[in-house]
Design a protein around this motif. Structure first.
Motif, mmCIF file in Angstrom:
data_model
loop_
_atom_site.group_PDB
_atom_site.id
_atom_site.type_symbol
_atom_site.label_atom_id
_atom_site.label_comp_id
_atom_site.label_asym_id
_atom_site.label_seq_id
_atom_site.Cartn_x
_atom_site.Cartn_y
_atom_site.Cartn_z
ATOM 1 N N SER A 195 48.864 44.176 45.870
ATOM 2 C CA SER A 195 47.626 43.430 45.675
ATOM 3 C C SER A 195 46.872 44.038 44.485
ATOM 4 C CB SER A 195 46.787 43.514 46.953
ATOM 5 O OG SER A 195 45.693 42.650 46.863
ATOM 6 N N ILE A 196 46.452 43.162 43.548
ATOM 7 C CA ILE A 196 45.787 43.643 42.327
ATOM 8 C C ILE A 196 44.282 43.361 42.404
ATOM 9 C CG2 ILE A 196 45.684 43.433 39.784
ATOM 10 C CD1 ILE A 196 48.377 44.497 40.641
ATOM 11 N N HIS A 197 43.499 44.391 42.223
ATOM 12 C CA HIS A 197 42.037 44.271 42.240
ATOM 13 C C HIS A 197 41.414 45.068 41.096
ATOM 14 C CE1 HIS A 197 41.179 42.346 46.219
ATOM 15 N NE2 HIS A 197 42.479 42.595 46.329
ATOM 16 N N SER A 198 40.109 44.835 40.870
ATOM 17 C CA SER A 198 39.341 45.660 39.934
ATOM 18 C C SER A 198 38.165 46.223 40.713
ATOM 19 C CB SER A 198 38.838 44.837 38.754
ATOM 20 O OG SER A 198 39.895 44.058 38.224
ATOM 21 N N ASN A 199 37.790 47.422 40.377
ATOM 22 C CA ASN A 199 36.778 48.170 41.104
ATOM 23 C C ASN A 199 35.362 47.907 40.616
ATOM 24 O OD1 ASN A 199 36.903 50.022 43.222
ATOM 25 N ND2 ASN A 199 38.273 51.357 42.059
ATOM 26 N N ALA A 200 34.397 48.262 41.435
ATOM 27 C CA ALA A 200 32.995 48.316 41.017
ATOM 28 C C ALA A 200 32.317 49.375 41.861
ATOM 29 C CB ALA A 200 32.320 46.968 41.231
ATOM 30 N N LEU B 124 32.230 39.617 32.937
ATOM 31 C CA LEU B 124 33.679 39.557 33.169
ATOM 32 C C LEU B 124 33.930 39.570 34.681
ATOM 33 C CD1 LEU B 124 36.555 39.596 31.963
ATOM 34 C CD2 LEU B 124 36.403 42.093 31.867
ATOM 35 N N ARG B 125 34.682 38.573 35.149
ATOM 36 C CA ARG B 125 34.907 38.441 36.586
ATOM 37 C C ARG B 125 36.193 39.112 37.020
ATOM 38 N NH1 ARG B 125 31.971 33.555 38.471
ATOM 39 N NH2 ARG B 125 30.296 33.472 36.942
ATOM 40 N N GLU B 126 36.082 39.764 38.169
ATOM 41 C CA GLU B 126 37.244 40.465 38.713
ATOM 42 C C GLU B 126 38.422 39.519 38.931
ATOM 43 O OE1 GLU B 126 36.739 42.491 42.518
ATOM 44 O OE2 GLU B 126 38.909 42.787 42.622
ATOM 45 N N LYS B 127 38.161 38.314 39.476
ATOM 46 C CA LYS B 127 39.247 37.374 39.790
ATOM 47 C C LYS B 127 40.088 37.060 38.545
ATOM 48 C CE LYS B 127 36.570 33.087 39.188
ATOM 49 N NZ LYS B 127 36.217 31.783 39.776
ATOM 50 N N THR B 128 39.413 37.047 37.366
ATOM 51 C CA THR B 128 40.103 36.709 36.115
ATOM 52 C C THR B 128 40.999 37.870 35.669
ATOM 53 O OG1 THR B 128 38.085 35.522 35.566
ATOM 54 C CG2 THR B 128 39.696 35.776 33.796
ATOM 55 N N ILE C 142 31.632 41.497 39.325
ATOM 56 C CA ILE C 142 31.311 40.908 38.011
ATOM 57 C C ILE C 142 30.690 42.007 37.148
ATOM 58 C CG2 ILE C 142 30.021 39.095 36.782
ATOM 59 C CD1 ILE C 142 29.999 37.486 39.409
ATOM 60 N N SER C 143 31.190 42.148 35.923
ATOM 61 C CA SER C 143 30.697 43.211 35.040
ATOM 62 C C SER C 143 29.357 42.806 34.426
ATOM 63 C CB SER C 143 31.709 43.482 33.934
ATOM 64 O OG SER C 143 31.597 42.487 32.931
ATOM 65 N N GLY D 162 40.814 49.232 37.438
ATOM 66 C CA GLY D 162 39.757 49.897 36.677
ATOM 67 C C GLY D 162 38.401 49.434 37.195
ATOM 68 N N PHE D 163 37.328 50.074 36.697
ATOM 69 C CA PHE D 163 35.967 49.764 37.179
ATOM 70 C C PHE D 163 35.241 48.814 36.226
ATOM 71 C CE2 PHE D 163 35.105 52.650 40.755
ATOM 72 C CZ PHE D 163 36.259 53.415 40.733
ATOM 73 N N LEU D 164 34.915 47.620 36.747
ATOM 74 C CA LEU D 164 34.131 46.674 35.952
ATOM 75 C C LEU D 164 32.689 47.145 35.818
ATOM 76 C CD1 LEU D 164 35.579 43.339 37.329
ATOM 77 C CD2 LEU D 164 35.637 44.076 34.943
ATOM 78 N N SER D 165 32.271 48.097 36.662
ATOM 79 C CA SER D 165 30.896 48.617 36.619
ATOM 80 C C SER D 165 30.724 49.708 35.565
ATOM 81 C CB SER D 165 30.534 49.162 38.003
ATOM 82 O OG SER D 165 31.576 49.997 38.485
ATOM 83 N N ASN D 166 31.824 50.124 34.950
ATOM 84 C CA ASN D 166 31.762 51.152 33.909
ATOM 85 C C ASN D 166 31.859 50.482 32.536
ATOM 86 O OD1 ASN D 166 33.589 53.060 32.004
ATOM 87 N ND2 ASN D 166 32.232 54.305 33.260
ATOM 88 N N THR D 167 30.912 50.802 31.659
ATOM 89 C CA THR D 167 30.830 50.109 30.367
ATOM 90 C C THR D 167 32.129 50.229 29.558
ATOM 91 O OG1 THR D 167 28.567 50.918 30.413
ATOM 92 C CG2 THR D 167 29.231 49.729 28.442
#
Ligand SMILES: [Zn+2]
Length: 361
Positions: free
Chosen positions: A208-213, A155-159, A150-151, A319-324
Motif C-alpha cells: 500500500s502506497i501512502h504519503s505522510n503528514a 499537492l494531494r496525497e491521493k495524486t 494535502i500539502s 515522504g512527508f507532504l507537511s515538510n516543505t
C-alpha cells in the motif's frame, strides 16, 4: 556463548555417565520438569543445542521454529503444530511457565526431531515457501472524495500515491510479476474492498502506497509499516476461521472446530508478519540506495488496510507532504520514479533471497 559451552561440557559428562543406552538426542541433558502429569522441557535450550531458529510472538503466543528445509508453527495451549504446512497432533499442549515456553517430552521426540532430520518435506507447501512470489497487489492510498493529506501548496496525497503506485506497477510488470492495482484512476475505494480485492486476487504480496503528514513540519523521510503484534491475531483468526487455510489440505480440516481453524489462521498471520518484516527491511535498504534522503526505517502499526489481508503486507509512506523540502521533491516526477525504483529493487532482492534460500534446501 558461554552457556552453550556449559551445555556441551555437561552433555559430554552425562554421555560418559549414562554409557549410551538408547538412541541419544542432543536434548537429553536438558532438565525435565514434571507438569500436568508429563515431562516438559524448556524450548529455548532445545532449539539452542540443535541450532533451530526460534521466533516467539508473546502477544499471539505463536512459536515459529525453523531449520532448513523445515518450518514448524505451534501455539502455547494447543496440542498440535504445523510442520512444513502439515498438521500434527500430540498428547499434551505446549505451556508457558515463568515466561518460558515448555514443550512435552513426547513432542520433542516425535515432532522437534523432524525439524532436525535431513529429509525434505513430503508435500509442497505454499505459505511456508513464499519465494514463489508471482502476484503482487499495489494499493494507491486514498482517491476520489478522499484526498488524504494535502500539502501547503495544495499537492494531494491521493495524486502522489497513485503516480508512485503506477510507476511501481510498471516496473514490477516488466520484471514478469502479475500486478493488480486496487485503483488505477482517481476513484474512491473503501479499505475493506481493497483488502477483499487482494485476497480474491490471491496475491503473494500486498503493498500500500501512502504519503505522510505531521504537525511537526521538520519531520521528513521514507518509512515502511507492517502490522504490529499489538493487532489481535486471535480475533482476526476467528474472523477468518471459515476461510480456506492456504497451507493445509481441505481433507485434513474436515470436521475441525472453529477454534482449531482460528488458531491455524493465527499461525498464518504470524508467519506473514515475519515475511512482511523481511520484505520491509529489504525495501528500506534498497530505497536508501536510490533516494538521497532520510530513511526512517521499518515500524509496526495497526493500519486497517494491512489487517484484513491474508498475505504479507506493507504500508509505505513515501515522504512527508507537511515538510516543505519533501513536498517539493514529491512534486517531481524524477523523485517519484526513484522511489518506485527503490521499492521495486527491494522487492526483487527479497524475492531473490527467498529463491536462493529455497535452492539451498
Ligand atoms: Zn495516507
Amino acid at each position: 556463548m558461554p552457556q552453550k559451552h556449559l551445555v556441551a561440557i555437561v552433555s559430554v559428562c552425562c554421555l560418559i555417565a549414562a554409557g549410551c543406552a538408547t538412541t541419544r538426542l542432543p536434548t537429553d541433558n536438558i532438565p525435565r520438569y514434571a507438569l500436568y502429569g508429563t515431562n516438559y522441557l524448556p524450548l529455548v535450550p532445545v532449539c539452542d543445542v540443535q541450532n533451530i531458529n526460534l521466533e516467539y510472538d508473546p502477544f499471539t503466543q505463536v512459536v515459529l521454529l525453523s531449520k532448513k528445509p523445515h518450518r514448524l508453527a505451534l501455539r502455547v495451549g494447543d496440542a498440535f503444530a504445523l510442520i512444513d504446512g502439515k498438521l500434527h497432533y500430540f498428547n499434551h499442549p505446549a505451556v508457558l511457565r515463568d515466561g518460558t515456553v515448555m514443550i512435552p517430552e513426547s513432542f520433542n521426540r516425535e515432532i522437534v526431531q523432524r525439524l532436525v532430520s535431513k529429509v525434505s518435506p513430503a508435500a509442497p507447501v505454499k505459505i511456508m515457501q513464499p519465494s514463489r512470489i508471482k502476484r503482487i497487489v499495489i494499493d494507491a492510498g486514498h482517491g476520489g472524495k478522499d484526498p488524504g493529506a494535502i500539502s501547503a501548496s495544495g499537492l494531494r496525497e491521493k495524486t502522489v500515491n497513485l503516480d508512485v503506485a503506477k510507476r511501481l506497477a510498471k516496473l514490477l510488470k516488466d520484471e514478469g510479476f502479475s500486478v493488480f492495482m486496487t485503483r488505477s484512476t482517481d476513484t474512491f475505494v473503501p479499505l475493506s474492498v481493497r483488502t477483499a480485492m487482494a485476497n480474491s486476487f490471491k496475491a503473494d504480496l500486498f503493498i500500500s502506497i501512502h504519503s505522510n503528514a505531521n504537525r511537526v513540519r521538520s519531520m521528513h523521510g521514507f518509512e515502511v509499516y507492517y502490522v504490529s503484534p499489538t493487532v489481535n491475531d486471535t480475533e482476526r483468526g476467528i474472523a477468518s476461521a471459515n476461510k480456506e487455510i492456504p497451507s493445509v489440505k481441505a481433507a485434513e480440516l474436515a470436521g475441525a472446530s472453529v477454534k482449531l481453524k482460528a488458531t491455524l489462521w493465527d499461525m498464518v498471520y504470524t508467519h506473514n508478519r515475519g515475511e512482511s518484516i523481511q520484505l520491509g527491511r529489504s525495501i528500506c535498504r534498497a530505497v536508501g540506495g536510490t533516494l538521497d534522503n532520510q530513511i526512517l526505517g521499518l515500524k509496526g502499526a495497526r493500519y486497517y488496510v494491512l489487517r484484513g489481508t491474508d498475505m504479507p503486507a506493507l504500508l509505505i509512506e513515501v515522504g512527508f507532504l507537511s515538510n516543505t523540502g519533501e513536498e517539493r521533491l514529491l512534486g517531481e516526477a524524477m523523485y517519484r520514479q526513484r522511489i518506485a525504483q527503490g521499492i521495486n529493487e527491494g522487492i526483487l532482492r527479497y524475492v531473490r533471497e527467498l529463491a536462493f534460500a529455497e535452492k539451498d534446501n
